[in-house]
Each structure stands twice: as structure tokens, then as C-alpha cells.
Write an enzyme that holds these catalytic residues in place. Structure first.
Site, mmCIF file in Angstrom:
data_model
loop_
_atom_site.group_PDB
_atom_site.id
_atom_site.type_symbol
_atom_site.label_atom_id
_atom_site.label_comp_id
_atom_site.label_asym_id
_atom_site.label_seq_id
_atom_site.Cartn_x
_atom_site.Cartn_y
_atom_site.Cartn_z
ATOM 1 N N ARG A 22 -0.975 -4.708 -8.445
ATOM 2 C CA ARG A 22 -1.092 -3.300 -8.034
ATOM 3 C C ARG A 22 -1.501 -2.396 -9.192
ATOM 4 O O ARG A 22 -1.073 -1.237 -9.265
ATOM 5 C CB ARG A 22 0.204 -2.779 -7.422
ATOM 6 C CG ARG A 22 0.512 -3.347 -6.055
ATOM 7 C CD ARG A 22 -0.349 -2.684 -4.989
ATOM 8 N NE ARG A 22 -0.111 -3.298 -3.677
ATOM 9 C CZ ARG A 22 0.735 -2.812 -2.778
ATOM 10 N NH1 ARG A 22 1.378 -1.704 -3.011
ATOM 11 N NH2 ARG A 22 0.891 -3.429 -1.634
ATOM 12 N N ARG A 26 -1.321 4.097 -6.477
ATOM 13 C CA ARG A 26 -0.882 5.501 -6.435
ATOM 14 C C ARG A 26 -0.276 6.053 -7.711
ATOM 15 O O ARG A 26 -0.095 7.255 -7.834
ATOM 16 C CB ARG A 26 0.097 5.703 -5.274
ATOM 17 C CG ARG A 26 -0.582 5.722 -3.922
ATOM 18 C CD ARG A 26 0.423 5.538 -2.813
ATOM 19 N NE ARG A 26 1.015 4.220 -2.927
ATOM 20 C CZ ARG A 26 1.882 3.690 -2.057
ATOM 21 N NH1 ARG A 26 2.298 4.408 -1.030
ATOM 22 N NH2 ARG A 26 2.352 2.490 -2.231
ATOM 23 N N ARG A 35 -8.649 8.175 -3.210
ATOM 24 C CA ARG A 35 -7.975 7.846 -1.949
ATOM 25 C C ARG A 35 -8.065 9.042 -1.009
ATOM 26 O O ARG A 35 -8.309 8.878 0.188
ATOM 27 C CB ARG A 35 -6.526 7.493 -2.269
ATOM 28 C CG ARG A 35 -5.585 7.388 -1.122
ATOM 29 C CD ARG A 35 -5.621 5.973 -0.559
ATOM 30 N NE ARG A 35 -4.430 5.694 0.218
ATOM 31 C CZ ARG A 35 -4.199 6.186 1.428
ATOM 32 N NH1 ARG A 35 -5.066 6.994 1.981
ATOM 33 N NH2 ARG A 35 -3.098 5.863 2.067
ATOM 34 N N ASP A 72 -6.723 -5.442 0.590
ATOM 35 C CA ASP A 72 -5.345 -5.713 0.984
ATOM 36 C C ASP A 72 -5.293 -7.055 1.698
ATOM 37 O O ASP A 72 -6.274 -7.461 2.335
ATOM 38 C CB ASP A 72 -4.813 -4.613 1.915
ATOM 39 C CG ASP A 72 -3.300 -4.673 2.005
ATOM 40 O OD1 ASP A 72 -2.625 -4.072 1.148
ATOM 41 O OD2 ASP A 72 -2.787 -5.365 2.905
ATOM 42 N N TYR A 147 3.545 -10.291 8.807
ATOM 43 C CA TYR A 147 3.211 -8.919 9.205
ATOM 44 C C TYR A 147 2.682 -8.863 10.634
ATOM 45 O O TYR A 147 2.897 -7.880 11.353
ATOM 46 C CB TYR A 147 2.211 -8.303 8.215
ATOM 47 C CG TYR A 147 2.886 -7.921 6.911
ATOM 48 C CD1 TYR A 147 3.538 -6.698 6.787
ATOM 49 C CD2 TYR A 147 2.915 -8.797 5.830
ATOM 50 C CE1 TYR A 147 4.193 -6.355 5.615
ATOM 51 C CE2 TYR A 147 3.559 -8.462 4.648
ATOM 52 C CZ TYR A 147 4.198 -7.237 4.548
ATOM 53 O OH TYR A 147 4.846 -6.901 3.396
HETATM 54 O O1 CP3 Z 1 -4.327 -3.569 -7.550
HETATM 55 C C1 CP3 Z 1 -4.115 -4.559 -6.803
HETATM 56 O O2 CP3 Z 1 -3.117 -5.302 -6.909
HETATM 57 C C2 CP3 Z 1 -5.174 -4.955 -5.776
HETATM 58 C C3 CP3 Z 1 -5.042 -4.471 -4.443
HETATM 59 C C4 CP3 Z 1 -3.897 -4.933 -3.548
HETATM 60 C C5 CP3 Z 1 -3.257 -4.051 -2.639
HETATM 61 N N1 CP3 Z 1 -2.371 -4.771 -1.885
HETATM 62 C C6 CP3 Z 1 -3.540 -2.612 -2.524
HETATM 63 C C7 CP3 Z 1 -2.654 -1.749 -1.743
HETATM 64 C C8 CP3 Z 1 -3.339 -6.194 -3.353
HETATM 65 C C9 CP3 Z 1 -3.613 -7.489 -4.083
HETATM 66 C C10 CP3 Z 1 -2.382 -6.083 -2.292
HETATM 67 C C11 CP3 Z 1 -1.591 -7.212 -1.766
HETATM 68 C C12 CP3 Z 1 -0.608 -6.986 -0.706
HETATM 69 N N2 CP3 Z 1 -0.673 -6.116 0.340
HETATM 70 C C13 CP3 Z 1 0.571 -7.756 -0.552
HETATM 71 C C14 CP3 Z 1 1.003 -8.900 -1.442
HETATM 72 C C15 CP3 Z 1 1.608 -8.430 -2.731
HETATM 73 C C16 CP3 Z 1 2.903 -7.705 -2.562
HETATM 74 O O3 CP3 Z 1 2.936 -6.528 -2.919
HETATM 75 O O4 CP3 Z 1 3.896 -8.320 -2.118
HETATM 76 C C17 CP3 Z 1 1.252 -7.274 0.577
HETATM 77 C C18 CP3 Z 1 2.572 -7.790 1.131
HETATM 78 C C19 CP3 Z 1 0.438 -6.253 1.162
HETATM 79 C C20 CP3 Z 1 0.701 -5.479 2.410
HETATM 80 C C21 CP3 Z 1 0.809 -4.019 2.163
HETATM 81 N N3 CP3 Z 1 -0.251 -3.208 1.814
HETATM 82 C C22 CP3 Z 1 1.959 -3.209 2.256
HETATM 83 C C23 CP3 Z 1 3.353 -3.709 2.623
HETATM 84 C C24 CP3 Z 1 1.578 -1.908 1.945
HETATM 85 C C25 CP3 Z 1 2.441 -0.652 2.029
HETATM 86 C C26 CP3 Z 1 3.361 -0.543 0.871
HETATM 87 C C27 CP3 Z 1 2.800 0.374 -0.161
HETATM 88 O O5 CP3 Z 1 2.877 0.022 -1.347
HETATM 89 O O6 CP3 Z 1 2.324 1.448 0.223
HETATM 90 C C28 CP3 Z 1 0.196 -1.924 1.630
HETATM 91 C C29 CP3 Z 1 -0.649 -0.774 1.217
HETATM 92 C C30 CP3 Z 1 -1.379 -0.893 -0.087
HETATM 93 N N4 CP3 Z 1 -2.078 -1.993 -0.506
HETATM 94 C C31 CP3 Z 1 -1.508 0.127 -1.068
HETATM 95 C C32 CP3 Z 1 -2.301 -0.396 -2.105
HETATM 96 C C33 CP3 Z 1 -2.759 0.301 -3.339
HETATM 97 C C34 CP3 Z 1 -0.950 1.545 -0.958
HETATM 98 C C35 CP3 Z 1 -1.791 2.264 0.031
HETATM 99 C C36 CP3 Z 1 -2.045 3.720 -0.263
HETATM 100 O O7 CP3 Z 1 -2.844 4.039 -1.149
HETATM 101 O O8 CP3 Z 1 -1.458 4.524 0.462
#
Ligand code: CP3
Length: 339
Positions: A22, A26, A35, A72, A147
Site C-alpha cells: 500500500r 491515502r 483520487r 486492487d 470477498y
Molecule cells: O500500493 C499498493 O499496495 C498497490 C495497490 C493495492 C491496493 N489494494 C490499492 C487499494 C493492492 C496490492 C491492494 C491489495 C488488496 N486489496 C488486498 C490484499 C492486501 C491486503 O491489504 O490485505 C485486499 C484484501 C484488497 C481489498 C480491498 N481494497 C479492501 C478491503 C479495501 C478497503 C480498505 C481500505 O484500505 O480502504 C480496498 C480499497 C483500496 N485498495 C484502497 C487502495 C489504495 C483504498 C481506496 C481509496 O482510495 O479509497
């Protein structure tokens, strides 16, 4: 050779290369600005110009050794025609899977749906500093299934675990469809320029050992073998989060080049469980990064002492939390470079 690729080939590079799960997100004001420009999260993931820029932001700001594609894990079911939206403040929202939905997952939609994501990969590869490697990724089929079955996040993924026992044929079929689609998706990312791919199996640790073998290790083994047949030099990082003592059999059976360690794992114990040729990645507590200062310095020092001498990729044990001050990330990179 790029330091990340050297470590994934088994070399004990010192100081170890660093990137953070990540690392785009944010906690960075420049991410929040783009974003807001994109509108919603899926629009950002499917806009190659913006997604490439967001991918490159942390590499530019901190000099990370790798970029990870901004997308994602849930974009794969989305690309198969399964509903997905990201509701502000409540995470991903999907339909709760019904048996009939499995047969409706449409692999024919995949090529067109992932085209913008592959274009992002090409743009990032072109814009990336030559010393940094580009990581592509997919979710582990089990975590993606979690999910879909729950219709979003969950504290214990009980509905998913119950389905694995009560409807084993449906569940196995779901995992199989996701596994095959992941192979197509990851191969396409590699062809577009990804130099490494990572499997994020975030909820692997909720399974019993037998189900872990069937739904985490076996699919990862299948994905690694299918990719190795086509791209023998492209390493795979496996991250069966909260896998605990099962990390050893996972690493040995799947043939991954590295295993990601979550925060709970002792690197010494992991080293003893995992074959010597397999690199370790991790596992600073994201809360230590949020805290910063001396607390972070102590954790980094003990982690580095534990992994010195073996192939290691420095990372967190899970993703950066949005409250993290960017200066703490800069300080972490400085600490590591001086190690
Ligand atoms: O920078 C990076 O790591 C690359 C991009 C990336 C994202 N998600 C961006 C993202 C990667 C590799 C992921 C993987 C991901 N997504 C996982 C596996 C890793 C982990 O964290 O366990 C999972 C379970 C998801 C599913 C997911 N996506 C969730 C549960 C959420 C909501 C939680 C949150 O943090 O908001 C997301 C959204 C998400 N994916 C965001 C980002 C930057 C936030 C979205 C936003 O900008 O509002």
C-alpha cells in the site's frame, strides 16, 4: 541486476531492497489529489494515465526499490463480470455469492476488461527508474473468494469457511475458476512489463490446515507452475497472510521465490520453516511505522538483525495505514539505506 530481482534469485543483498505494501494510497496527499480527480476507486484503477502516476508517486518521493501496480485484487472478479463498488468509508461491496453466480463468471470478458490495467503496466514500466522493479499482482484465489462469498469484508469470513465445508464442490469450482483467471491475468501483466508478481492471500490464515492445503497452497502451486512454464525467469512472491506454521509447506510446495511474512511471524522461525532458496519479505508492523521515532527504530534494528545473511526484501507485515505521516516512510527508507 535490480536489487529486488537479485534477492528473489536467492542472493543476500545488504542493505536489503525496500518497498511497502500500500505504498500508493491515502497517506500521500498527491494520491488523494488524483483520487479526487478520478472520482471513484474503480475509475482510478481503469484510468491508465492516473493509475500509472499514482503507482510512480511513492517510488519518486521515497526512492523505493520497487513499484507495485496500482489496482486492487477485486478487479479480477470485476473483470469477470462480478459486481463491485467501493463505498466511501466502508470498503468493497460485492453481491453475496449464490451458487449460480459461479457459472456466470465470464472469462471471455477478461481481455477487454483488463486492457486498461495492462496499459497502466506498460506506462509504469516506461516511466520507472531503471533501478526499480515493477511488481504485478493478483489476490490469492481464496481471498478473492472470501470477498465474493461474504459480499465484502468480514471479521471472520464465517460464511466462506462454512461454504467450503457445506458445498465443497461449488467452493472448489469457484477456486478453480479464480485460479485459471489469475493465471491469464498475471501472464498478461508479465507480458505488459511486470518483472515480478505477487499473490496476496490476506485471509489464508482463517483456514484449517487441510483447507489451507487445498485452497491456498494448491492454487498457488498451480499458478506458479503455469507461469514458470511460460516465464521461467519471472519470480512469484506468495503472501499467505497469517499462515503461521503452514508457511513452510506453502513455500516448499508452491515453488514461490519469496514468502511474505505478516507482522505476527518471527523471521527466525520463518527462516527455519522455509527452504533456504526462498527469500523472505516483511514484516515491520504498520503501527511501528505509524508511531515512527525510536519505537520504529528499535523494531527495524531487531528485524534487520534477524534477517541479516539471508535473502530478504524489506517490507511491512501488512499495508500502510492511511494515518501514516509520509515523513515516517522517508525516515524508514533512510534507516534502511544506512544499515
Ligand atoms: O500500493 C499498493 O499496495 C498497490 C495497490 C493495492 C491496493 N489494494 C490499492 C487499494 C493492492 C496490492 C491492494 C491489495 C488488496 N486489496 C488486498 C490484499 C492486501 C491486503 O491489504 O490485505 C485486499 C484484501 C484488497 C481489498 C480491498 N481494497 C479492501 C478491503 C479495501 C478497503 C480498505 C481500505 O484500505 O480502504 C480496498 C480499497 C483500496 N485498495 C484502497 C487502495 C489504495 C483504498 C481506496 C481509496 O482510495 O479509497
Amino acid at each position: 541486476m535490480k536489487t529486488l530481482l537479485r534477492v528473489l534469485a536467492g542472493e543476500a543483498v545488504w542493505p536489503p531492497p525496500i518497498w511497502l505494501m500500500r505504498q500508493a494510497g491515502r497517506y500521500l496527499p498527491e494520491y488523494c489529489a488524483l483520487r479526487a480527480e478520478a472520482g471513484d476507486f474503480i475509475a482510478l484503477c481503469t484510468n491508465p494515465a492516473l493509475a500509472a502516476e499514482v503507482t510512480l508517486q511513492p517510488v519518486r518521493r521515497f526512492g523505493m526499490d520497487a513499484a507495485i501496480l496500482f489496482s486492487d485484487i477485486l478487479m479480477l472478479p470485476w473483470a469477470l463480470g462480478y459486481g463491485l463498488r467501493f463505498a466511501a468509508g466502508e470498503g468493497p461491496v460485492l453481491p453475496q455469492l449464490q451458487t449460480a453466480d459461479i457459472a456466470r463468471l465470464d472469462r471471455h470478458r477478461l481481455p477487454d476488461a483488463i486492457a486498461p490495467i495492462l496499459e497502466t503496466v506498460r506506462r509504469v514500466r516506461n516511466g520507472l527508474d531503471p533501478s526499480a522493479a515493477l511488481i504485478g499482482f493478483a489476490g490469492g484465489p481464496f481471498t478473492v473468494a472470501c470477498y465474493m462469498v461474504e459480499g465484502g469484508g468480514s471479521k471472520d469470513f464465517a460464511r466462506t469457511r462454512l461454504m467450503a465445508y457445506q458445498a465443497p464442490e461449488d467452493f472448489a469450482r469457484l477456486i478453480e475458476v479464480l485460479t485459471e483467471a489469475s493465471i491469464v491475468y498475471l501472464a498478461a501483466q508479465i507480458e505488459a512489463g511486470a518483472e515480478v508478481v505477487m499473490l496476496f492471500d490476506s485471509w489464508a490464515g482463517v483456514l484449517s490446515p487441510a483447507l489451507f492445503a487445498a485452497y491456498v497452497t494448491a492454487p498457488a502451486q498451480h499458478i506458479v507452475a503455469a507461469l514458470a512454464a511460460r516465464f521461467p525467469t519471472v519470480p512469484v512472491i506468495g503472501f499467505p497472510r497469517l499462515g503461521g506454521t503452514l508457511l513452510g509447506s506453502y513455500a516448499a510446495a508452491t515453488g514461490v521465490a519469496a514468502v511474505g511474512l505478516d507482522t505476527s511471524v518471527s523471521p527466525q522461525v520463518a527462516r527455519a520453516l522455509v527452504p533456504a532458496r526462498v527469500a523472505l519479505q516483511g514484516n515491520l508492523d504498520p503501527m511501528a511505522l505509524l508511531a515512527g521515532g525510536e519505537a520504529m527504530q528499535r523494531e527495524v534494528a531487531s528485524l534487520l538483525a534477524a534477517v541479516r545473511g539471508g535473502p530478504h526484501v524489506f517490507n511491512l507485515g501488512h499495508g500502510i495505514v492511511p494515518q501514516t505521516p509520509p515523513e515516517h516512510v522517508a525516515a524508514l527508507v533512510r534507516l534502511l539505506r544506512a544499515a
